[in-house]
Design an enzyme around this catalytic site. Structure first.
Site, short mmCIF file in Angstrom:
data_model
loop_
_atom_site.label_atom_id
_atom_site.label_comp_id
_atom_site.label_asym_id
_atom_site.label_seq_id
_atom_site.Cartn_x
_atom_site.Cartn_y
_atom_site.Cartn_z
CB THR A 1 -10.08 0.88 10.26
OG1 THR A 1 -11.11 1.87 10.26
CG2 THR A 1 -10.73 -0.46 9.93
N GLY B 1 0.82 -1.22 0.00
CA GLY B 1 0.00 0.00 0.00
C GLY B 1 0.85 1.26 0.00
CD GLU C 1 -15.95 2.58 9.13
OE1 GLU C 1 -16.88 1.79 9.35
OE2 GLU C 1 -16.13 3.79 8.91
CD GLN D 1 -4.17 10.12 3.87
OE1 GLN D 1 -4.74 11.17 3.63
NE2 GLN D 1 -4.58 9.30 4.82
CE1 TYR E 1 -10.96 -0.71 4.79
CE2 TYR E 1 -12.34 0.29 6.48
CZ TYR E 1 -11.11 0.12 5.88
OH TYR E 1 -10.01 0.79 6.38
CE LYS F 1 -8.37 -2.28 6.71
NZ LYS F 1 -6.91 -2.23 6.52
NE ARG G 1 -8.83 10.25 3.79
CZ ARG G 1 -9.13 8.99 4.14
NH1 ARG G 1 -8.58 7.96 3.52
NH2 ARG G 1 -9.96 8.77 5.14
#
Ligand code: NAP
Ligand code: G4F
Length: 334
Positions: free
Chosen positions: A131, A8, A133, A12, A155, A159, A190
């Site tokens: 995250t 990755g 999330e 960002q 998502y 995770k 971003r």
């Protein structure tokens, strides 16, 4: 010289982390996907022009869904630290592409862990990009490392799977593996389709006369927004600890999308309500109402705390986007 491998790296966080590690004297390796048009825009300044390498950075084609490639890269590079940042990281898109998202976010993390374990790399430390999330609409506030998980989108489900694999590899195999439970973090780098960047870029394009209206979804959602530069430092700090662990990284403050509109349009003396329309297509099947993180554990363990305020983050993003649209920021009292 220490060696780090980042999946990755073209994203960002990958770009800021690569800069940080190079500044600390690391030899940095990154995994990039082959694309028909170069996807290395955020890290091109670290590479020799037209090449996949720079003085302290080498890129390798690969994909976290490809176990054999990951194994070969770990064998070849023998990294001291592996940072798994690769993801299909857009929550709304994960509702449209749940299988692909899970293959990258959930199985990709497991394949990275397996590549490290099978290499017998006892010296390799592992960072996983977890995250906020994972908490979803848990209705406990603020969220810390003990807050139960309640993932509310594909998502986040992926995770949660990856989080537990990292914990398992730590407990079962003694791997130095850490989950950074990072709350939202933004920057001028971003992606364009995340809400803060969509707002600052849309604002700059409206000022430049290139865009009429800004279409948005849920303006009431509240997020704990920090700066990506501060957050990649926390990733590195986690891997410098004597053992792996799970740490919340956040600012401890939450703001609504509406607040972010007030701040960014306010910087240019504009009223966002004259420019924003709601597009129902941008509303999600479920949205998380509020995230707010308690980062006390990270502060106590290794002294991390955020340095950049939301106001300064918004100012930096607005200024950069104005420059991208050839508007001189000096004409505003920024
Ligand atoms: P980002 O800008 O979307 O970057 C994602 C990166 O993953 C890109 O480099 C992308 O490559 C790469 N990637 C996607 N699929 C891949 C695959 N199959 N194999 C290899 N690489 C792949 O995300 P970010 O904001 O930097 O976030 C970094 C990580 O932190 C992600 O795992 C994200 O889920 C997590 N996270 C982010 C936040 C946040 O607020 N930013 C908060 C918590 C956690 P391409 O350039 O080719 O697309
Ligand atoms: O900027 P967002 O898309 O970020 P979201 O969904 O919070 O996810 C980001 O942060 C997570 C950490 O909590 C990361 F794990 C994840 O990878 C990603 O980086 O949306 C923020 C809020 C949401 O409530 C969304 O419904 O903004 C709301 N929103 C309103 N209008 C919009 C829009 N979001 C997007 N992307 N686009 C809109 O037009």
């Amino acid at each position: 010289m220490k060696k780090a491998l980042i999946s990755g790296i073209s994203g960002q966080d990958g770009s800021y982390l690569a800069e940080l590690l190079i500044s600390k004297g690391y030899e940095v390796h990154g995994i990039v996907r082959r694309a028909s048009v170069s996807n290395t825009r955020r890290i091109d300044h670290l590479l020799h022009p037209g090449e996949m390498r720079g003085e302290f950075l080498q890129l390798h084609f690969g994909d976290v869904t490809d176990s054999s490639r990951l194994a070969a890269l770990i064998d070849q590079i023998e990294p001291n630290e592996v940072y798994n940042l690769a993801a299909q990281s857009h929550v709304q898109i994960s509702f449209h592409e749940p299988v692909h998202t899970s293959e990258v976010v959930a199985l990709g993390a497991l394949k990275m862990l397996e590549a490290v374990r099978n290499a017998g790399a006892g010296h390799t430390r592992f960072y996983q990009a977890t995250t906020s999330e994972v908490y979803g609409n848990v209705n406990i506030s603020p969220q810390d490392e003990k807050t139960p998980f309640h993932p509310d989108n594909p998502y986040a489900c992926g995770k949660v799977f990856a989080f537990h694999q990292v914990r398992l590899y730590r407990e079962a195999y003694g791997l130095h593996a850490s989950n950074g439970i990072l709350f939202n973090h933004e920057s001028p780098r971003r992606g364009h389709n995340f809400v803060t960047r969509k707002i600052t870029r849309g604002l700059a394009r409206i000022v430049a006369g290139r865009q009429d209206k800004l279409l948005l979804g849920n303006l009431d959602a509240r997020r704990d927004w920090g700066h990506a530069k501060d957050y990649v430092e926390a990733m590195w700090m986690m891997l410098q600890q004597a053992s792996g662990g799970d740490y919340v990284i956040a600012t401890g403050k939450s703001h609504s999308v509406r607040d972010f509109l007030d701040t960014s349009f306010g910087l240019l003396g504009l009223d966002w309500s004259d420019h924003v329309d709601i597009d129902p297509k941008l509303l999600r099947p479920i949205d998380v109402n509020e995230f707010i993180g308690d980062f006390s554990k990270a502060r106590q363990a290794f002294g991390w705390e955020p340095k950049i305020s939301l106001q300064d983050l918004a100012r930096e993003m607005v200024m950069t986007d104005l420059l991208h649209e050839d508007v001189d920021p000096a004409q505003f009292d920024l």
